[in-house]
Write a protein that holds these residues in place. Structure first.
Motif, mmCIF file in Angstrom:
data_model
loop_
_atom_site.group_PDB
_atom_site.id
_atom_site.type_symbol
_atom_site.label_atom_id
_atom_site.label_comp_id
_atom_site.label_asym_id
_atom_site.label_seq_id
_atom_site.Cartn_x
_atom_site.Cartn_y
_atom_site.Cartn_z
ATOM 1 N N ASN A 54 -9.003 1.342 1.362
ATOM 2 C CA ASN A 54 -9.221 0.532 0.327
ATOM 3 C C ASN A 54 -9.252 0.923 -1.034
ATOM 4 N N THR A 55 -9.770 2.246 -1.167
ATOM 5 C CA THR A 55 -9.629 2.661 -2.453
ATOM 6 C C THR A 55 -8.368 2.899 -2.934
ATOM 7 N N LYS A 58 -6.538 -0.309 -4.080
ATOM 8 C CA LYS A 58 -7.196 -0.568 -5.283
ATOM 9 C C LYS A 58 -6.723 0.360 -6.353
ATOM 10 N N SER A 62 -4.466 -1.133 -9.619
ATOM 11 C CA SER A 62 -4.846 -0.688 -10.858
ATOM 12 C C SER A 62 -3.789 0.043 -11.763
ATOM 13 N N SER A 66 -1.749 -4.305 -12.524
ATOM 14 C CA SER A 66 -2.989 -4.974 -12.868
ATOM 15 C C SER A 66 -2.741 -6.218 -13.657
#
Length: 199
Positions: A54-55, A58, A62, A66
């Motif tokens: 998940n990290t 993300k 990002s 984004s």
């Protein structure tokens, strides 16, 4: 390549400069992908660390997407995995780039999912584009394979992105699966066993 980019930077801004810059970026990406595929084919030892999928998702969104229409559905409390984070980030980036590239701007946002299923963790990227004809699907992870070569200038790329994703998946003892339906879109799934062989 570096010398060409330096020379280009000295030119005045123009449509020609933008076109040359785009060509140089495509060439640089191609060279990087070729180098990485050769490393992986040579059975390079992965630099595994205890990682949160998940990290990684993300961080890729990002850093690169984004401002793009992407919806992330990430299951909480997934177990950590022994992953080569640099290469998994590359895989996630390639899958998201493909999904965004091949769907119209009017379509629903690209979706990326993570979830635990039995003894595996799934990463799924799904677009809502035109879909792909069934006869092409077995070849999509072949090197330099393109469904429509005439679209190269419009969409960019040389047919190495999914091949590289396949190599990254295989190096992790994982499976990459592609399914598609004409008029509805394409789904790419990465299945990482919790008991995958450590290399």
């Amino acid at each position: 390549m570096t010398r060409s980019k330096v020379s280009l930077a000295l030119l005045e801004d123009s449509t020609y400069k933008q076109a040359i810059d785009q060509d140089l970026q495509e060439m640089e990406k191609l060279l990087n992908e070729l180098l990485e595929t050769e490393r992986l084919k040579g059975h390079v030892v992965l630099k595994r660390t205890s990682s949160s999928l998940n990290t990684l998702v993300k961080s890729v969104i990002s850093d690169y997407f984004s401002d793009k229409p992407i919806h992330a559905f990430l299951e909480r409390s997934l177990p950590t995995l022994q992953l080569d984070e640099t290469r998994l980030r590359l895989l996630i980036r390639n899958l998201l780039e493909n999904a965004l590239k091949y769907q119209p701007s009017s379509a629903k946002p690209v979706e990326i999912h993570t979830r635990k299923e039995n003894n595996a963790i799934l990463l799924i990227v799904e677009d809502h584009g035109a879909g792909i004809e069934a006869e092409h699907i077995p070849h999509l992870t072949d090197p330099f394979y393109r469904v429509d070569p005439s679209r190269q200038r419009k969409t960019g790329g040389y047919g190495l992105g999914l091949y590289l994703c396949r190599l990254i998946a295989e190096a992790h003892g994982a499976q990459l699966e592609i399914s598609s339906e004409l008029g509805r879109g394409t789904r790419v799934s990465l299945k990482i066993s919790l008991f995958a062989e450590q290399r």
